[in-house]
Design a protein around this motif. Sequence first.
Motif, PDB file in Angstrom:
ATOM      1  N   PHE A 141       0.361   6.257   3.955  1.00  0.00           N
ATOM      2  CA  PHE A 141      -0.586   7.516   4.076  1.00  0.00           C
ATOM      3  C   PHE A 141      -1.877   7.107   3.285  1.00  0.00           C
ATOM      4  CE2 PHE A 141       3.593   9.308   4.763  1.00  0.00           C
ATOM      5  CZ  PHE A 141       3.723   9.341   6.206  1.00  0.00           C
ATOM      6  N   PHE A 142      -1.889   6.438   2.345  1.00  0.00           N
ATOM      7  CA  PHE A 142      -2.826   5.998   1.387  1.00  0.00           C
ATOM      8  C   PHE A 142      -3.350   4.532   1.374  1.00  0.00           C
ATOM      9  CE2 PHE A 142      -1.163  10.005   0.224  1.00  0.00           C
ATOM     10  CZ  PHE A 142      -2.438  10.952   0.053  1.00  0.00           C
ATOM     11  N   ASP A 143      -3.777   4.202   2.417  1.00  0.00           N
ATOM     12  CA  ASP A 143      -4.098   2.630   2.396  1.00  0.00           C
ATOM     13  C   ASP A 143      -5.004   1.988   1.437  1.00  0.00           C
ATOM     14  OD1 ASP A 143      -2.146   2.445   4.636  1.00  0.00           O
ATOM     15  OD2 ASP A 143      -3.820   2.777   6.108  1.00  0.00           O
ATOM     16  N   ASP A 144      -5.885   2.895   0.929  1.00  0.00           N
ATOM     17  CA  ASP A 144      -6.821   2.374  -0.112  1.00  0.00           C
ATOM     18  C   ASP A 144      -6.175   2.295  -1.648  1.00  0.00           C
ATOM     19  OD1 ASP A 144      -6.921   5.184  -0.049  1.00  0.00           O
ATOM     20  OD2 ASP A 144      -8.883   5.228  -0.616  1.00  0.00           O
ATOM     21  N   TRP A 145      -4.985   2.728  -1.612  1.00  0.00           N
ATOM     22  CA  TRP A 145      -4.090   2.507  -2.951  1.00  0.00           C
ATOM     23  C   TRP A 145      -2.954   1.581  -2.781  1.00  0.00           C
ATOM     24  CZ3 TRP A 145      -5.494   4.725  -7.372  1.00  0.00           C
ATOM     25  CH2 TRP A 145      -6.496   5.983  -7.484  1.00  0.00           C
ATOM     26  N   GLN A 146      -2.631   0.821  -3.833  1.00  0.00           N
ATOM     27  CA  GLN A 146      -1.761  -0.249  -3.710  1.00  0.00           C
ATOM     28  C   GLN A 146      -0.900  -0.025  -4.847  1.00  0.00           C
ATOM     29  OE1 GLN A 146      -3.196  -4.256  -4.133  1.00  0.00           O
ATOM     30  NE2 GLN A 146      -1.097  -5.162  -4.020  1.00  0.00           N
ATOM     31  N   VAL A 147       0.578  -0.295  -4.710  1.00  0.00           N
ATOM     32  CA  VAL A 147       1.467  -0.075  -5.925  1.00  0.00           C
ATOM     33  C   VAL A 147       1.440  -1.325  -6.588  1.00  0.00           C
ATOM     34  CG1 VAL A 147       4.136   0.216  -6.432  1.00  0.00           C
ATOM     35  CG2 VAL A 147       2.856   1.275  -4.538  1.00  0.00           C
ATOM     36  N   LEU A 148       1.263  -1.309  -7.821  1.00  0.00           N
ATOM     37  CA  LEU A 148       1.243  -2.387  -8.808  1.00  0.00           C
ATOM     38  C   LEU A 148       2.564  -2.466  -9.274  1.00  0.00           C
ATOM     39  CD1 LEU A 148      -1.942  -1.774 -11.131  1.00  0.00           C
ATOM     40  CD2 LEU A 148      -1.475  -3.428  -9.446  1.00  0.00           C
ATOM     41  N   VAL A 149       3.279  -1.563  -9.967  1.00  0.00           N
ATOM     42  CA  VAL A 149       4.664  -1.681 -10.391  1.00  0.00           C
ATOM     43  C   VAL A 149       5.462  -0.273 -10.453  1.00  0.00           C
ATOM     44  CG1 VAL A 149       5.758  -2.200 -12.663  1.00  0.00           C
ATOM     45  CG2 VAL A 149       3.840  -3.333 -12.154  1.00  0.00           C
ATOM     46  N   THR A 150       6.677  -0.623 -10.009  1.00  0.00           N
ATOM     47  CA  THR A 150       7.552   0.743 -10.274  1.00  0.00           C
ATOM     48  C   THR A 150       8.604   0.422 -11.315  1.00  0.00           C
ATOM     49  OG1 THR A 150       8.956  -0.173  -8.496  1.00  0.00           O
ATOM     50  CG2 THR A 150       7.406   1.542  -7.892  1.00  0.00           C
ATOM     51  N   ALA A 151       8.589   1.184 -12.043  1.00  0.00           N
ATOM     52  CA  ALA A 151       9.575   0.988 -13.272  1.00  0.00           C
ATOM     53  C   ALA A 151      10.970   1.990 -13.226  1.00  0.00           C
ATOM     54  CB  ALA A 151       9.083   1.124 -14.725  1.00  0.00           C
ATOM     55  N   LYS A 163      -7.977   0.186  -4.366  1.00  0.00           N
ATOM     56  CA  LYS A 163      -8.347  -1.379  -4.023  1.00  0.00           C
ATOM     57  C   LYS A 163      -9.843  -1.417  -4.278  1.00  0.00           C
ATOM     58  CE  LYS A 163      -4.438  -2.144  -0.709  1.00  0.00           C
ATOM     59  NZ  LYS A 163      -4.171  -2.154   0.643  1.00  0.00           N
ATOM     60  N   GLN A 164     -10.779  -0.570  -3.664  1.00  0.00           N
ATOM     61  CA  GLN A 164     -12.328  -0.699  -3.862  1.00  0.00           C
ATOM     62  C   GLN A 164     -12.852  -0.584  -5.263  1.00  0.00           C
ATOM     63  OE1 GLN A 164     -11.180   1.347  -1.198  1.00  0.00           O
ATOM     64  NE2 GLN A 164     -11.283  -0.009   0.353  1.00  0.00           N
ATOM     65  N   SER A 181       0.874  -1.192  -0.116  1.00  0.00           N
ATOM     66  CA  SER A 181       0.091   0.108  -0.013  1.00  0.00           C
ATOM     67  C   SER A 181       1.058   1.125   0.130  1.00  0.00           C
ATOM     68  CB  SER A 181      -0.670   0.131   1.151  1.00  0.00           C
ATOM     69  OG  SER A 181      -1.822  -1.131   1.130  1.00  0.00           O
ATOM     70  N   LEU A 182       0.224   2.228  -0.613  1.00  0.00           N
ATOM     71  CA  LEU A 182       0.658   3.773  -0.489  1.00  0.00           C
ATOM     72  C   LEU A 182       1.124   4.059   0.997  1.00  0.00           C
ATOM     73  CD1 LEU A 182      -0.424   5.499  -3.702  1.00  0.00           C
ATOM     74  CD2 LEU A 182       2.198   4.737  -3.207  1.00  0.00           C
TER      75      LEU A 182
END
Length: 76
Positions: free
Chosen positions: A44-54, A68-69, A41-42
């Motif tokens: 401070f922003f638990d409802d957002w998840q990191v998929l990929v970092t390039a 996520k929702q 999760s990001l």
Amino acid sequence: MMHLIDTSLAYWVARRLGRPTKRLWYPAHLTPDIKVVDGKSLPFFDDWQVLVTAQGIQIVTCLYIIHKQDAFILRI
């Protein structure tokens, strides 16, 4: 070397656009305040998840996150 290219390009663009140049020098080695990890999760922003970092020229060139929702994918 990339640091020198970045600052030189910024000065060139300013001159090309007819804008005054400013002092742009910054440290060549930047350290992020927070590092993100794929699948987590990001901060401070638990409802957002990191998929990929390039990894790229900058610290992170491309970052894909998902809500996520709502399953809304955002590219930064």
